[in-house]
Write a protein that holds these residues in place. Sequence first.
Motif, PDB file in Angstrom:
ATOM      1  N   VAL A   1      49.035 -17.841 -20.035  1.00  0.00           N
ATOM      2  CA  VAL A   1      49.259 -17.544 -21.446  1.00  0.00           C
ATOM      3  C   VAL A   1      50.336 -16.480 -21.607  1.00  0.00           C
ATOM      4  O   VAL A   1      51.191 -16.579 -22.490  1.00  0.00           O
ATOM      5  N   ALA A   2      50.352 -15.481 -20.752  1.00  0.00           N
ATOM      6  CA  ALA A   2      51.366 -14.427 -20.835  1.00  0.00           C
ATOM      7  C   ALA A   2      52.767 -15.020 -20.675  1.00  0.00           C
ATOM      8  O   ALA A   2      53.700 -14.618 -21.377  1.00  0.00           O
ATOM      9  N   ASP A   3      52.932 -15.981 -19.776  1.00  0.00           N
ATOM     10  CA  ASP A   3      54.217 -16.671 -19.621  1.00  0.00           C
ATOM     11  C   ASP A   3      54.593 -17.370 -20.920  1.00  0.00           C
ATOM     12  O   ASP A   3      55.740 -17.329 -21.351  1.00  0.00           O
ATOM     13  N   PHE A   4      53.608 -18.035 -21.534  1.00  0.00           N
ATOM     14  CA  PHE A   4      53.889 -18.787 -22.749  1.00  0.00           C
ATOM     15  C   PHE A   4      54.424 -17.882 -23.851  1.00  0.00           C
ATOM     16  O   PHE A   4      55.402 -18.210 -24.515  1.00  0.00           O
TER      17      PHE A   4
ATOM     18  N   MET B   1      61.552 -16.362 -26.051  1.00  0.00           N
ATOM     19  CA  MET B   1      62.889 -16.616 -25.512  1.00  0.00           C
ATOM     20  C   MET B   1      63.444 -17.943 -26.028  1.00  0.00           C
ATOM     21  O   MET B   1      64.625 -18.039 -26.381  1.00  0.00           O
ATOM     22  N   ALA B   2      62.610 -18.976 -26.067  1.00  0.00           N
ATOM     23  CA  ALA B   2      63.049 -20.281 -26.567  1.00  0.00           C
ATOM     24  C   ALA B   2      63.503 -20.170 -28.019  1.00  0.00           C
ATOM     25  O   ALA B   2      64.516 -20.770 -28.411  1.00  0.00           O
ATOM     26  N   GLY B   3      62.781 -19.399 -28.805  1.00  0.00           N
ATOM     27  CA  GLY B   3      63.158 -19.197 -30.205  1.00  0.00           C
ATOM     28  C   GLY B   3      64.492 -18.480 -30.340  1.00  0.00           C
ATOM     29  O   GLY B   3      65.347 -18.870 -31.143  1.00  0.00           O
ATOM     30  N   MET B   4      64.685 -17.443 -29.544  1.00  0.00           N
ATOM     31  CA  MET B   4      65.961 -16.715 -29.565  1.00  0.00           C
ATOM     32  C   MET B   4      67.094 -17.619 -29.090  1.00  0.00           C
ATOM     33  O   MET B   4      68.175 -17.639 -29.689  1.00  0.00           O
ATOM     34  N   ASN B   5      66.828 -18.373 -28.015  1.00  0.00           N
ATOM     35  CA  ASN B   5      67.860 -19.268 -27.483  1.00  0.00           C
ATOM     36  C   ASN B   5      68.245 -20.339 -28.498  1.00  0.00           C
ATOM     37  O   ASN B   5      69.415 -20.703 -28.610  1.00  0.00           O
ATOM     38  N   GLN B   6      67.273 -20.830 -29.241  1.00  0.00           N
ATOM     39  CA  GLN B   6      67.558 -21.841 -30.254  1.00  0.00           C
ATOM     40  C   GLN B   6      68.440 -21.261 -31.361  1.00  0.00           C
ATOM     41  O   GLN B   6      69.314 -21.940 -31.892  1.00  0.00           O
ATOM     42  N   GLN B   7      68.228 -19.990 -31.678  1.00  0.00           N
ATOM     43  CA  GLN B   7      69.077 -19.326 -32.675  1.00  0.00           C
ATOM     44  C   GLN B   7      70.514 -19.187 -32.165  1.00  0.00           C
ATOM     45  O   GLN B   7      71.464 -19.275 -32.943  1.00  0.00           O
ATOM     46  N   ILE B   8      70.656 -18.972 -30.856  1.00  0.00           N
ATOM     47  CA  ILE B   8      71.987 -18.822 -30.257  1.00  0.00           C
ATOM     48  C   ILE B   8      72.696 -20.169 -30.157  1.00  0.00           C
ATOM     49  O   ILE B   8      73.887 -20.282 -30.434  1.00  0.00           O
ATOM     50  N   ASN B   9      71.952 -21.214 -29.734  1.00  0.00           N
ATOM     51  CA  ASN B   9      72.554 -22.528 -29.526  1.00  0.00           C
ATOM     52  C   ASN B   9      71.489 -23.600 -29.754  1.00  0.00           C
ATOM     53  O   ASN B   9      70.710 -23.902 -28.852  1.00  0.00           O
ATOM     54  N   ASN B  10      71.484 -24.181 -30.929  1.00  0.00           N
ATOM     55  CA  ASN B  10      70.444 -25.164 -31.271  1.00  0.00           C
ATOM     56  C   ASN B  10      70.746 -26.559 -30.728  1.00  0.00           C
ATOM     57  O   ASN B  10      70.003 -27.497 -30.988  1.00  0.00           O
ATOM     58  N   ARG B  11      71.805 -26.716 -29.938  1.00  0.00           N
ATOM     59  CA  ARG B  11      72.113 -28.006 -29.318  1.00  0.00           C
ATOM     60  C   ARG B  11      71.395 -28.179 -27.976  1.00  0.00           C
ATOM     61  O   ARG B  11      71.439 -29.245 -27.383  1.00  0.00           O
ATOM     62  N   VAL B  12      70.752 -27.109 -27.507  1.00  0.00           N
ATOM     63  CA  VAL B  12      70.062 -27.147 -26.214  1.00  0.00           C
ATOM     64  C   VAL B  12      68.574 -26.893 -26.463  1.00  0.00           C
ATOM     65  O   VAL B  12      68.200 -25.891 -27.061  1.00  0.00           O
TER      66      VAL B  12
END
Length: 165
Positions: free
Chosen positions: A92-95, A101-112
């Motif tokens: 759960v801690a990993d999740f 991180m996935a949310g931040m990454n999507q904000q940076i580049n939503n094509r990935v």
Amino acid sequence: MRTGVYPGTFDPITLGHMDIIRRGAKLVDRLVIGVTTNASKSPMFSLEERLATVRRETAGIPGIEVVAFNSLLMDFAERQGASIIVRGLRAVADFEYEYQMAGMNQQINNRVETVFLMADVALQPIASRLVKEIALYGGAIHKFVSPTVCEDVVARVNALGKLGD
């Protein structure tokens, strides 16, 4: 051709990493293992050593490429032509961390897109940090890493000196 990126420090590469690599490679035509540095971690092995080890350990898996990077993950993924980021989850801690991180990454580049793979139940407790700690205190790590990685870690610990009594 579908390209994915599996990033990490891989210090050292564990059986858990290898499980995610094998399974992630089935999802894409080309899986780029991005070996990076992390300022918050103290690596046991140099970047060059980690690259060589990951290449050796993944040599028999088709479609794998091992590349060093020292940039934002999403910039690296874009340069590799990746459409997905592969991440392994143990607990759960990993999740919680990976979700953020996935949310931040999507904000940076939503094509990935980020794809999460659950670690095999038998491999869930394995973490590179713990493998290093066990080895530094003279414990056996053969259940957590391949035989060749075990030899590499034991040799490095012998060169550094064990901790404790």
